[in-house]
Design an enzyme around this catalytic site. Structure first.
Site, PDB file in Angstrom:
ATOM      1  N   THR A 144      24.113  40.372  45.034  1.00  9.86           N
ATOM      2  CA  THR A 144      23.887  41.813  44.936  1.00  9.86           C
ATOM      3  C   THR A 144      23.111  42.325  46.150  1.00  9.86           C
ATOM      4  OG1 THR A 144      22.493  43.452  43.812  1.00  9.86           O
ATOM      5  CG2 THR A 144      22.045  41.178  43.302  1.00  9.86           C
ATOM      6  N   SER A 179      13.700  43.309  40.564  1.00 15.39           N
ATOM      7  CA  SER A 179      13.718  42.980  39.132  1.00 15.39           C
ATOM      8  C   SER A 179      13.898  41.477  39.012  1.00 15.39           C
ATOM      9  CB  SER A 179      14.885  43.675  38.419  1.00 15.39           C
ATOM     10  OG  SER A 179      16.100  42.995  38.695  1.00 15.39           O
ATOM     11  N   TYR A 181      16.257  40.011  37.335  1.00 18.33           N
ATOM     12  CA  TYR A 181      17.693  39.751  37.531  1.00 18.33           C
ATOM     13  C   TYR A 181      18.003  39.599  39.021  1.00 18.33           C
ATOM     14  CZ  TYR A 181      22.260  41.344  39.021  1.00 18.33           C
ATOM     15  OH  TYR A 181      23.444  41.464  39.707  1.00 18.33           O
ATOM     16  N   HIS A 182      17.538  40.576  39.824  1.00 23.45           N
ATOM     17  CA  HIS A 182      17.839  40.508  41.253  1.00 23.45           C
ATOM     18  C   HIS A 182      17.196  39.267  41.883  1.00 23.45           C
ATOM     19  CE1 HIS A 182      18.695  44.863  40.516  1.00 23.45           C
ATOM     20  NE2 HIS A 182      19.713  44.577  41.307  1.00 23.45           N
ATOM     21  N   LYS A 185      19.305  36.294  41.667  1.00 19.40           N
ATOM     22  CA  LYS A 185      20.374  36.288  42.683  1.00 19.40           C
ATOM     23  C   LYS A 185      19.839  35.745  44.017  1.00 19.40           C
ATOM     24  CE  LYS A 185      23.882  38.312  40.552  1.00 19.40           C
ATOM     25  NZ  LYS A 185      25.104  37.595  40.218  1.00 19.40           N
ATOM     26  N   VAL A 254      17.895  61.414  36.184  1.00 20.14           N
ATOM     27  CA  VAL A 254      17.459  60.933  37.503  1.00 20.14           C
ATOM     28  C   VAL A 254      16.072  60.319  37.322  1.00 20.14           C
ATOM     29  CG1 VAL A 254      16.679  61.718  39.772  1.00 20.14           C
ATOM     30  CG2 VAL A 254      18.818  62.593  38.813  1.00 20.14           C
TER      31      VAL A 254
END
Ligand SMILES: NC(=O)c1ccc[n+]([C@@H]2O[C@H](COP(=O)([O-])OP(=O)(O)OC[C@H]3O[C@@H](n4cnc5c(N)ncnc54)[C@H](O)[C@@H]3O)[C@@H](O)[C@H]2O)c1
Length: 382
Positions: A144, A179, A181-182, A185, A254
């Site tokens: 990502t 995060s 999750y990132h 990666k 937003v």
């Protein structure tokens, strides 16, 4: 080509399986329905229920005559994935099988641990399956753009030359994810680089931006072939969320100032990019990193685009800044290189008003299924 697709029931995996099967490749699709389970557990069900993977493959065969073989199981299990790679002998593996949601990974310790173990587990088990049973196979791995974070310098395509005290060398571009999750990666990339340089694997790591869209040539054949479409705060990507909010009359959420800028791409361009990477593999011993997006937008620009097109279609779209549940810069420099896939032949489908109108119109068909309680942020970073 014999292509193994891991995570083939997913938003990207299923359209990829159909696309590559339609191109005449022999496709084996694997998934363990982890995404469906997580969606159920967090009340984040997709806009419409998709048939299971076996049924989808059957419907696809009825529509096109093409076969997609299916295996259900956990790709983090070394024995399971080892046997699949040994028996199928893929020439290419497209690895999508990970927990892909930043909010899910930040929901609590259980979800964080699952994300860490699952994402590193699938990558690690696949690496060993390839080393042991298919060392010449090419891995196309989905990373990502979020791995890079938002540095105050230009983002290179994977690698950077550094001059230091009169000497120079080439390194992976610095990564600082926003995060857990990132971060998994980032760890995947390091793991891949270790095994590439030590065992001579051939890997393409696609640093993909958030994907939007719902239609592909194959999914247009039958609505039951459409990918999962999530619009909730946990699994929905931002354009898909905004479109659904516009359709259901909820002001677009937003987060904070809305200056968060990222590189985006159309679902059809994911299919193109993966196919291009598959057709021109990395060399053995090469970790090829390609930044996979076609254009940059800030969240405010996306909200304005959805609002403009939605209003033209007769909706009454409002934009509302809500407290940012994430820890991220809301106003920052962002300039990411992305020439590698264009050089391979990518022809971008940009986010034109027509494309946006097409997504809105499709979602309108399912308007009565939208559950507004899934729209506002439910997960805070701290
Ligand atoms: N969708 C995006 O905008 C986007 C952007 C950048 C990167 N990515 C990456 O692309 C990949 C696919 O994303 P997606 O949006 O299609 O997500 P998705 O959740 O829809 O698809 C992932 C699939 O993998 C399966 N899976 C997960 N763990 C598994 C395991 N252990 N064994 C077998 N199957 C497993 C899930 O059940 C799911 O069907 C992910 O790696 C994601 O991180 C996605």
């Amino acid at each position: 080509m014999k292509i193994l697709i891991l995570g083939a029931d997913g938003y990207l995996g299923w359209p990829t399986a159909m696309h590559l099967a339609n191109k005449g490749h022999s496709v084996l699709a694997v998934d363990n329905y982890a995404r469906r389970t997580m969606a159920l557990e967090t009340s984040s069900e997709a806009l419409f229920a998709a048939p299971n993977l076996l049924e989808r493959a059957k419907i696809f065969k009825e529509s096109t005559g093409e076969e997609i073989d299916v295996r259900i199981g956990d790709c983090a299990e070394m024995d399971f994935i080892g046997e699949i790679v040994r028996d199928f002998q893929p020439e290419c593996v497209v690895h999508y099988a990970e927990q892909p949601s930043a909010p899910y990974s930040m929901r609590g310790p259980r979800e964080a641990r699952f994300t860490l173990e699952n994402n590193l587990g699938t990558t690690f088990s696949l690496i060993w399956a390839m080393i042991q049973h298919a060392p010449n196979c090419h891995m196309v791995k989905l990373g990502t753009m979020g791995e890079y974070g938002t540095p105050n310098i230009d983002i290179e395509e994977g690698w950077i030359d550094i001059n230091h005290n009169g000497r120079s060398d080439k390194f992976l571009f610095p990564r600082q994810a926003g995060s857990l999750y990132h971060t998994t990666k980032v760890l995947d990339t390091d793991l891949l680089w270790f095994y590439v340089r030590t065992y001579g694997l051939a890997v393409t790591d696609l640093m993909q931006g958030p994907v939007y869209g719902i239609s592909t040539a194959e999914s247009d054949l039958d609505d039951r072939l459409m990918p999962h479409f999530h619009y909730d705060d946990i699994f929905g990507t931002v354009v898909n969320r905004f479109v659904t909010q516009a359709v259901s009359g909820v002001p677009l959420t937003v987060y904070g100032k809305g200056g968060q800028t990222r590189g985006y791409l159309n679902l059809n361009d994911t299919l193109q990019c993966v196919e291009l990477a598959t057709n021109s593999p990395a060399e053995k011993g090469e970790l090829r990193v390609l930044n996979q997006f076609t254009e940059q937008f800030s969240v405010n620009q996306l909200a304005e685009k959805v609002s403009e097109v939605g209003n033209r279609l007769g909706l009454n779209v409002e934009i509302n800044s809500v407290e940012n549940p994430r820890k991220e810069l809301e106003d920052h420099y962002y300039n990411a290189k992305h020439s590698g896939l264009l050089d391979l032949g990518l022809e971008p489908n940009l986010l034109t008003d027509d494309i946006m109108a097409g997504i809105i119109t499709k979602v309108q068909q399912y308007q009565s299924s939208i559950d507004k309680s899934k729209i506002l942020p439910r997960v805070k970073w701290s």
